[in-house]
Design an enzyme around this catalytic site. Structure first.
Site, mmCIF file in Angstrom:
data_model
loop_
_atom_site.group_PDB
_atom_site.id
_atom_site.type_symbol
_atom_site.label_atom_id
_atom_site.label_comp_id
_atom_site.label_asym_id
_atom_site.label_seq_id
_atom_site.Cartn_x
_atom_site.Cartn_y
_atom_site.Cartn_z
ATOM 1 N N ASP A 12 -24.620 -52.100 32.028
ATOM 2 C CA ASP A 12 -25.848 -53.283 31.767
ATOM 3 C C ASP A 12 -25.366 -54.665 31.697
ATOM 4 O OD1 ASP A 12 -26.673 -50.525 29.986
ATOM 5 O OD2 ASP A 12 -28.112 -51.227 31.312
ATOM 6 N N ASP B 223 -18.263 -51.860 33.207
ATOM 7 C CA ASP B 223 -19.401 -51.940 32.426
ATOM 8 C C ASP B 223 -20.796 -51.763 33.202
ATOM 9 O OD1 ASP B 223 -21.196 -52.715 29.985
ATOM 10 O OD2 ASP B 223 -21.190 -54.678 31.072
HETATM 11 C C1 XBP Z 1 -25.681 -52.211 26.861
HETATM 12 C C2 XBP Z 1 -26.327 -51.814 25.954
HETATM 13 C C3 XBP Z 1 -27.415 -50.528 25.960
HETATM 14 C C4 XBP Z 1 -28.483 -51.097 26.952
HETATM 15 C C5 XBP Z 1 -29.979 -50.280 26.629
HETATM 16 O O1 XBP Z 1 -24.757 -51.259 27.467
HETATM 17 O O2 XBP Z 1 -26.174 -52.351 24.868
HETATM 18 O O3 XBP Z 1 -27.715 -50.379 24.690
HETATM 19 O O4 XBP Z 1 -29.232 -52.397 26.330
HETATM 20 O O5 XBP Z 1 -29.625 -48.649 26.717
HETATM 21 P P1 XBP Z 1 -23.592 -51.982 28.331
HETATM 22 P P2 XBP Z 1 -29.774 -47.764 25.691
HETATM 23 O O6 XBP Z 1 -23.632 -53.228 28.449
HETATM 24 O O7 XBP Z 1 -22.256 -51.473 27.451
HETATM 25 O O8 XBP Z 1 -23.812 -51.078 29.581
HETATM 26 O O9 XBP Z 1 -31.130 -47.815 25.227
HETATM 27 O O10 XBP Z 1 -29.486 -46.322 26.143
HETATM 28 O O11 XBP Z 1 -28.646 -47.857 24.574
HETATM 29 MG MG MG Z 2 -22.982 -55.019 29.475
#
Ligand code: XBP
Ligand code: MG
Length: 249
Positions: A11, A9
Site C-alpha cells: 500500500d 511493500d
Molecule cells: C498498509 C496498511 C494496511 C492497509 C489496509 O499496509 O496499513 O492496513 O491500509 O489494509 P502496507 P487492511 O503499507 O504495509 O502495505 O485493511 O487489510 O489492513
Molecule cells: Mg505502505
C-alpha cells in the site's frame, strides 16, 4: 554483498491504494452497514499512523459517539465492517481502478530477468493483496513472488520488524542481501529494524516527510532524482554503497 532480493511493500508502494482504494472501500462499507461516520482524505491520513485496517477501525470507533457502547457489539461491528471493506476493495481493484505506480511493472520485470528474487512484506490482508495482484498481473500474479507475507502471517504489524523477518526467512537470505521498497515511516522503521537497506518512494500520504535511515528516497521508480529510471544497476550501486560501508544510513 550480492543483491539477492527486492522486498516490496504494497500500500502506497506498489500502488496508491490508500486514498482511492481502502479509504473509499471503508466509506462504502460504513454506508452499506448503516453507520453514520465517514473518513475524509484528511482524517484517513491521520489514521494511517496506525498500520492495519482492523486496528484503524478499533482506534476510530472508540471516538465515534454513535458507535455501540457494548464492547462485544463493537468487536462484532469492527469485524463486519472490515470484511465488508475488503469485499468493496476487491471490487475496486478488479474494476482496474487501482493502477500500479510508475516504474513498478518495469522494475519487477527487470529483477526477474536478472534472477533477483521478489518478496512482499505488507500489513494488508491477504485477500486485498490477491485482489491487487490479480488485477495488475492476471491470475498468476502471486506466483511471481518467492515470498508473500501479509497481515495474517505477521500479526505484530509495522513498525515492528516481524513482517520483514518472516519474509527474509522464507526467502532464505540475509537482510543485507535485500533491498526493501517502502513508502511510509512505519514501513521504513520495520525494514530497518530487520536490517534491510530501504528505498523510499514518496506516496500521496507520506511524500512530504523526511526518511532518516533510508538508503535513498525518490519521488517514484521512474525518476531516480536525476530524471533517470530506478533500474537494477542503480539499485545495485546504492546497495553496494550501504553494504560495503561507504555510506552510513
Ligand atoms: C498498509 C496498511 C494496511 C492497509 C489496509 O499496509 O496499513 O492496513 O491500509 O489494509 P502496507 P487492511 O503499507 O504495509 O502495505 O485493511 O487489510 O489492513
Ligand atoms: Mg505502505
Amino acid at each position: 554483498m550480492a543483491l539477492k532480493a527486492l522486498i516490496w511493500d504494497v500500500d502506497g508502494t506498489l500502488a496508491e491504494t490508500e486514498r482511492d482504494g481502502h479509504r473509499v472501500a471503508f466509506n462504502q462499507a460504513f454506508e452499506a452497514m448503516g453507520v453514520s461516520w465517514r473518513w475524509s482524505v484528511e482524517r484517513y491520513g491521520q489514521l494511517l499512523e496506525i498500520n492495519g485496517g482492523r486496528e484503524r477501525l478499533i482506534h476510530d470507533i472508540e471516538r465515534q459517539p454513535t458507535a455501540p457502547a457494548d464492547a462485544a457489539a463493537r468487536e462484532r461491528l469492527v469485524r463486519a465492517l472490515h470484511e465488508e471493506k475488503n469485499r468493496r476493495y476487491a471490487t475496486l481493484a478488479a474494476a482496474g481502478s487501482i493502477a500500479l505506480r510508475p516504474g513498478v511493472r518495469r522494475l519487477l520485470d527487470e529483477a526477474e530477468e536478472e534472477g533477483v528474487l521478489l518478496g512482499i512484506a505488507t500489513t494488508t490482508s491477504r485477500v486485498n493483496l490477491d485482489a491487487l495482484l490479480r488485477a495488475s498481473f492476471g491470475g498468476s500474479g502471486a506466483a511471481r513472488f518467492a515470498a508473500l507475507v501479509c497481515g495474517e502471517d505477521a500479526p505484530v504489524k509495522k513498525p515492528n520488524p516481524m513482517v520483514y523477518e518472516v519474509c527474509l526467512q522464507r526467502l532464505g537470505i540475509d537482510p543485507e542481501s535485500a533491498i526493501a521498497i517502502e513508502d511510509s515511516p512505519n514501513g521504513l522503521r520495520s525494514a530497518r529494524a530487520a536490517g534491510v537497506p530501504t528505498l523510499i518512494t514518496r506516496s500521496a500520504y507520506f511524500g512530504h516527510l523526511d526518511f532518516p535511515g533510508a538508503m535513498a528516497t525518490v519521488e517514484h521508480l521512474d525518476d531516480d532524482g536525476d530524471g533517470a529510471p530506478v533500474d537494477m544497476a542503480r539499485l545495485r550501486s546504492w546497495h553496494d554503497e550501504v553494504t560495503q560501508g561507504t555510506t552510513v544510513f
